[in-house]
Design a protein around this motif. Structure first.
Motif, PDB file in Angstrom:
ATOM      1  N   GLY A 335      17.369  72.288  49.754  1.00 33.15           N
ATOM      2  CA  GLY A 335      18.210  70.490  50.118  1.00 33.15           C
ATOM      3  C   GLY A 335      16.571  69.653  49.017  1.00 33.15           C
ATOM      4  N   LYS A 336      17.391  68.752  47.549  1.00 32.94           N
ATOM      5  CA  LYS A 336      16.933  68.324  46.788  1.00 32.94           C
ATOM      6  C   LYS A 336      16.740  67.278  47.378  1.00 32.94           C
ATOM      7  CE  LYS A 336      15.556  67.339  41.847  1.00 32.94           C
ATOM      8  NZ  LYS A 336      16.371  67.816  40.533  1.00 32.94           N
ATOM      9  N   GLY A 337      15.690  65.856  47.670  1.00 36.78           N
ATOM     10  CA  GLY A 337      15.915  64.613  47.613  1.00 36.78           C
ATOM     11  C   GLY A 337      16.333  63.568  46.693  1.00 36.78           C
ATOM     12  N   ASP A 338      16.995  62.909  46.912  1.00 39.08           N
ATOM     13  CA  ASP A 338      17.861  61.498  45.993  1.00 39.08           C
ATOM     14  C   ASP A 338      16.594  60.584  45.739  1.00 39.08           C
ATOM     15  OD1 ASP A 338      20.006  63.423  47.037  1.00 39.08           O
ATOM     16  OD2 ASP A 338      20.442  61.479  48.582  1.00 39.08           O
ATOM     17  N   GLN A 339      17.546  59.801  44.911  1.00 41.97           N
ATOM     18  CA  GLN A 339      15.940  58.875  44.238  1.00 41.97           C
ATOM     19  C   GLN A 339      16.963  57.355  44.472  1.00 41.97           C
ATOM     20  OE1 GLN A 339      14.587  58.710  39.712  1.00 41.97           O
ATOM     21  NE2 GLN A 339      14.553  56.690  39.658  1.00 41.97           N
ATOM     22  N   TYR A 340      16.141  56.124  45.434  1.00 43.26           N
ATOM     23  CA  TYR A 340      16.655  54.818  45.944  1.00 43.26           C
ATOM     24  C   TYR A 340      16.141  54.349  44.583  1.00 43.26           C
ATOM     25  CZ  TYR A 340      18.654  57.949  49.268  1.00 43.26           C
ATOM     26  OH  TYR A 340      18.784  58.402  50.370  1.00 43.26           O
ATOM     27  N   VAL A 341      16.641  53.748  44.088  1.00 40.79           N
ATOM     28  CA  VAL A 341      16.414  51.993  42.767  1.00 40.79           C
ATOM     29  C   VAL A 341      17.059  50.937  43.518  1.00 40.79           C
ATOM     30  CG1 VAL A 341      17.186  50.978  40.401  1.00 40.79           C
ATOM     31  CG2 VAL A 341      17.153  53.853  41.707  1.00 40.79           C
ATOM     32  N   ASN A 342      16.050  49.550  43.646  1.00 39.58           N
ATOM     33  CA  ASN A 342      16.088  48.723  43.469  1.00 39.58           C
ATOM     34  C   ASN A 342      16.128  47.471  42.426  1.00 39.58           C
ATOM     35  OD1 ASN A 342      15.848  46.379  45.910  1.00 39.58           O
ATOM     36  ND2 ASN A 342      13.666  45.909  44.820  1.00 39.58           N
ATOM     37  N   VAL A 343      17.184  46.791  42.661  1.00 38.15           N
ATOM     38  CA  VAL A 343      17.683  46.381  41.721  1.00 38.15           C
ATOM     39  C   VAL A 343      16.790  44.870  41.786  1.00 38.15           C
ATOM     40  CG1 VAL A 343      19.225  44.774  40.450  1.00 38.15           C
ATOM     41  CG2 VAL A 343      19.442  47.721  41.204  1.00 38.15           C
ATOM     42  N   ILE A 344      15.751  43.927  40.824  1.00 45.19           N
ATOM     43  CA  ILE A 344      15.411  42.935  40.609  1.00 45.19           C
ATOM     44  C   ILE A 344      15.986  42.178  39.378  1.00 45.19           C
ATOM     45  CG2 ILE A 344      13.096  42.137  40.039  1.00 45.19           C
ATOM     46  CD1 ILE A 344      12.034  44.280  40.960  1.00 45.19           C
ATOM     47  N   VAL A 345      16.109  41.152  39.739  1.00 45.28           N
ATOM     48  CA  VAL A 345      17.270  40.302  39.229  1.00 45.28           C
ATOM     49  C   VAL A 345      15.847  39.277  38.306  1.00 45.28           C
ATOM     50  CG1 VAL A 345      19.057  38.382  37.836  1.00 45.28           C
ATOM     51  CG2 VAL A 345      18.847  40.331  39.640  1.00 45.28           C
ATOM     52  N   ASP A 346      16.255  39.467  36.940  1.00 47.64           N
ATOM     53  CA  ASP A 346      14.758  38.984  36.101  1.00 47.64           C
ATOM     54  C   ASP A 346      15.251  37.405  36.133  1.00 47.64           C
ATOM     55  OD1 ASP A 346      12.645  37.958  34.904  1.00 47.64           O
ATOM     56  OD2 ASP A 346      12.977  38.889  33.226  1.00 47.64           O
ATOM     57  N   VAL A 347      15.013  36.225  37.160  1.00 50.24           N
ATOM     58  CA  VAL A 347      15.109  35.046  36.397  1.00 50.24           C
ATOM     59  C   VAL A 347      13.792  33.939  35.775  1.00 50.24           C
ATOM     60  CG1 VAL A 347      15.886  32.620  37.458  1.00 50.24           C
ATOM     61  CG2 VAL A 347      16.486  34.815  38.834  1.00 50.24           C
ATOM     62  N   PRO A 348      14.793  33.774  34.271  1.00 51.86           N
ATOM     63  CA  PRO A 348      13.684  33.113  32.867  1.00 51.86           C
ATOM     64  C   PRO A 348      13.157  31.949  33.759  1.00 51.86           C
ATOM     65  CG  PRO A 348      16.284  33.338  32.849  1.00 51.86           C
ATOM     66  CD  PRO A 348      16.379  33.668  33.764  1.00 51.86           C
ATOM     67  N   HIS A 349      11.684  31.558  33.337  1.00 47.20           N
ATOM     68  CA  HIS A 349      11.195  30.382  33.672  1.00 47.20           C
ATOM     69  C   HIS A 349      11.199  29.086  32.854  1.00 47.20           C
ATOM     70  CE1 HIS A 349       8.885  32.623  37.103  1.00 47.20           C
ATOM     71  NE2 HIS A 349       8.748  34.063  35.844  1.00 47.20           N
ATOM     72  N   LYS A 350      11.283  29.616  31.285  1.00 47.58           N
ATOM     73  CA  LYS A 350      11.793  28.989  30.528  1.00 47.58           C
ATOM     74  C   LYS A 350      13.091  28.988  29.958  1.00 47.58           C
ATOM     75  CE  LYS A 350       6.735  28.015  29.325  1.00 47.58           C
ATOM     76  NZ  LYS A 350       5.990  27.904  28.515  1.00 47.58           N
ATOM     77  N   VAL A 351      14.376  27.983  29.314  1.00 45.35           N
ATOM     78  CA  VAL A 351      15.363  28.408  28.985  1.00 45.35           C
ATOM     79  C   VAL A 351      15.292  27.095  27.637  1.00 45.35           C
ATOM     80  CG1 VAL A 351      16.771  29.320  30.729  1.00 45.35           C
ATOM     81  CG2 VAL A 351      16.355  26.204  30.682  1.00 45.35           C
ATOM     82  N   THR A 352      16.298  27.423  26.814  1.00 47.33           N
ATOM     83  CA  THR A 352      16.321  26.239  25.957  1.00 47.33           C
ATOM     84  C   THR A 352      17.347  25.341  26.134  1.00 47.33           C
ATOM     85  OG1 THR A 352      18.035  27.209  24.388  1.00 47.33           O
ATOM     86  CG2 THR A 352      16.073  28.230  23.938  1.00 47.33           C
ATOM     87  N   GLU A 353      17.031  23.995  25.520  1.00 44.12           N
ATOM     88  CA  GLU A 353      18.525  23.336  25.795  1.00 44.12           C
ATOM     89  C   GLU A 353      19.412  23.092  25.691  1.00 44.12           C
ATOM     90  OE1 GLU A 353      17.834  19.895  27.100  1.00 44.12           O
ATOM     91  OE2 GLU A 353      15.328  20.584  27.033  1.00 44.12           O
ATOM     92  N   HIS A 354      20.129  24.036  24.591  1.00 44.44           N
ATOM     93  CA  HIS A 354      21.149  24.896  24.759  1.00 44.44           C
ATOM     94  C   HIS A 354      21.318  25.884  25.254  1.00 44.44           C
ATOM     95  CE1 HIS A 354      24.775  26.979  22.373  1.00 44.44           C
ATOM     96  NE2 HIS A 354      25.049  27.888  23.042  1.00 44.44           N
ATOM     97  N   GLN A 355      20.220  26.286  26.427  1.00 44.67           N
ATOM     98  CA  GLN A 355      21.154  27.790  26.984  1.00 44.67           C
ATOM     99  C   GLN A 355      20.926  26.846  28.308  1.00 44.67           C
ATOM    100  OE1 GLN A 355      17.422  28.957  27.336  1.00 44.67           O
ATOM    101  NE2 GLN A 355      18.038  31.047  25.194  1.00 44.67           N
ATOM    102  N   LYS A 356      20.416  25.519  28.862  1.00 46.43           N
ATOM    103  CA  LYS A 356      20.737  24.908  29.994  1.00 46.43           C
ATOM    104  C   LYS A 356      22.370  24.277  29.841  1.00 46.43           C
ATOM    105  CE  LYS A 356      15.855  22.726  30.064  1.00 46.43           C
ATOM    106  NZ  LYS A 356      14.802  21.945  30.576  1.00 46.43           N
ATOM    107  N   GLU A 357      22.426  24.390  29.105  1.00 42.77           N
ATOM    108  CA  GLU A 357      23.578  23.134  28.211  1.00 42.77           C
ATOM    109  C   GLU A 357      25.227  24.327  28.515  1.00 42.77           C
ATOM    110  OE1 GLU A 357      24.284  21.593  24.546  1.00 42.77           O
ATOM    111  OE2 GLU A 357      23.115  20.212  24.390  1.00 42.77           O
ATOM    112  N   LEU A 358      24.551  25.641  28.304  1.00 41.06           N
ATOM    113  CA  LEU A 358      25.666  27.101  28.794  1.00 41.06           C
ATOM    114  C   LEU A 358      25.745  27.008  30.454  1.00 41.06           C
ATOM    115  CD1 LEU A 358      25.328  29.240  26.188  1.00 41.06           C
ATOM    116  CD2 LEU A 358      26.758  27.562  25.892  1.00 41.06           C
TER     117      LEU A 358
END
Length: 393
Positions: A335-358
């Motif tokens: 029996g071979k083991g499994d791999q478990y992957v934990n998802v980390i969402v990268d929230v940006p620290h800085k955004v442009t004015e255009h990105q803020k509008e979007l």
């Protein structure tokens, strides 16, 4: 040998225990009695030897089957025959400070007090050498995949000058006091009459032979202590502080007897990405906010290299997904083991004015938007077709 405890008793498990239960019991006890956590505690050291010896047998299906059928004799051919070590993760012979320690290892500290209920043993008969231990560092991947390594360890070997005779020239002579038995009879008068007992011969110190002109290299012992380099094959799937046996690489046996075994403890270096629990592997993977919302084909690191994974849309931070069969493949178990992957969402620290509008426009059109109203609950946007409230866990 007669004092050895049953391996199932040592690990505190039943004979019906599964491989996972055996492993779990071993890891708990090995950590409890590990010498690093119990410095100077001889009792803990003894238990640590017992635990490693028991696990080395019970974790191997073939050895376990032989042990269940024949007991200790099924896994240790020297059992009951005067072996020089317990056959476990021993520390005997691992560190000798002087020639007296070597003598003690070879001859068991003398033959005084009889030989197991009066049974006479030939002091010049071949006897199995004692077990030794070594420790080495390996990488996380080496432990998971198995590898070929070299380990340096001190051990007792036959003197390379006198070739085991202990003599500078010629051969040892039979002791005239004990006639080669290594024992002498002592008679004592007690209140109950005369009492006889067997004791170590004071002339030959239990060896049965005397040496007039001892070898300069070994001081007449016929054995020397030297550091050797041994080739070992580390089994795949070995865990941190677990030991494996290298048969016939321990101390040489007196009088031409077989060598003992070498037990190698592995210390696994931490990995920068992976951790493990048994044969399962764990890691984190970082994705962007848009990838989590829209879904994406991402690359995930594994022990066998990067693999593609189709992450579904709406994946939440902290989501764990499983890659079946991408864990550790043990060499001694099924029996071979499994791999478990934990998802980390990268929230940006800085955004442009255009990105803020979007983002602001996106927020306005967010249908199922949670709103923190300060009551300890999450209220959803009224525009959702079904109004609902979900409380924090």
């Amino acid at each position: 040998m007669a004092d050895k405890r049953d391996y199932y008793e040592v690990l505190g498990i039943d004979k019906s225990a599964s491989a996972d239960e055996i492993k779990k019991a071993y890891r708990k006890l090995a950590k409890q009695y590990h010498p690093d956590l119990n410095p100077g505690d001889k009792e803990a050291e003894v238990h640590f030897k017992e635990v490693n010896e028991a696990y080395e047998v019970l974790s191997d299906d073939q050895k376990k089957a032989r042990y269940d059928r024949f007991g200790f004799a099924g896994v240790d051919p020297s059992y009951g025959g005067g072996a020089g070590g317990p056959g476990g993760f021993g520390f005997d012979g691992a560190d000798f400070g002087d020639i007296g320690d070597i003598f003690s290892s070879i001859f068991g500290g003398g033959f005084g007090g009889g030989f197991g209920g009066g049974r006479r043993v030939d002091p010049n008969a071949p006897r199995r050498g004692s077990d030794i231990n070594a420790r080495m560092n390996i990488t996380f991947v080496e432990a998971a995949k198995g590898c070929h390594k070299k380990v340096r360890t001190p051990r007792i070997e036959v003197c390379d000058v006198c070739h085991g005779s202990g003599c500078k020239t010629g051969q040892p002579e039979t002791c005239s006091q004990c006639n080669g038995t290594g024992q002498v009879t002592q008679t004592q008068r007690t209140a109950f009459g005369m009492f006889q007992s067997q004791a170590e011969c004071p002339t030959c110190h239990g060896r049965g032979k005397t040496i007039k002109d001892p070898c300069d290299r070994c001081n007449g012992l016929g054995m020397i202590r030297r550091t050797v380099e041994v080739d070992v094959n580390v089994p795949a799937g070995i865990d941190n502080h677990q030991a494996f046996a290298v048969r016939g690489q321990g101390n040489f046996g007196p009088n031409g007897g077989p060598q003992g075994d070498l037990y190698v403890e592995c210390v696994i270096e931490p990995h920068e990405i992976f951790t493990r629990d048994g044969y399962d592997v764990f890691c984190d993977v970082v994705v962007t906010y848009s990838q989590a919302v829209l879904g994406a084909e991402i690359y995930v690191p594994t022990l066998d290299g990067k693999v593609k994974y189709n992450m579904p849309a709406g994946t939440q931070p902290g989501t764990k997904f499983r890659l079946r069969g991408r864990g550790i493949d043990p060499s001694h178990a099924s029996g071979k083991g499994d791999q478990y992957v934990n998802v980390i969402v990268d929230v940006p620290h800085k955004v442009t004015e255009h990105q803020k509008e979007l983002l602001a426009e996106f927020d306005k059109e967010y249908i199922d938007k949670p709103v923190n109203d300060g009551t300890g609950a999450v209220a959803y946007n009224a525009r959702n077709k079904k109004k609902k409230r979900r409380f924090f866990d």
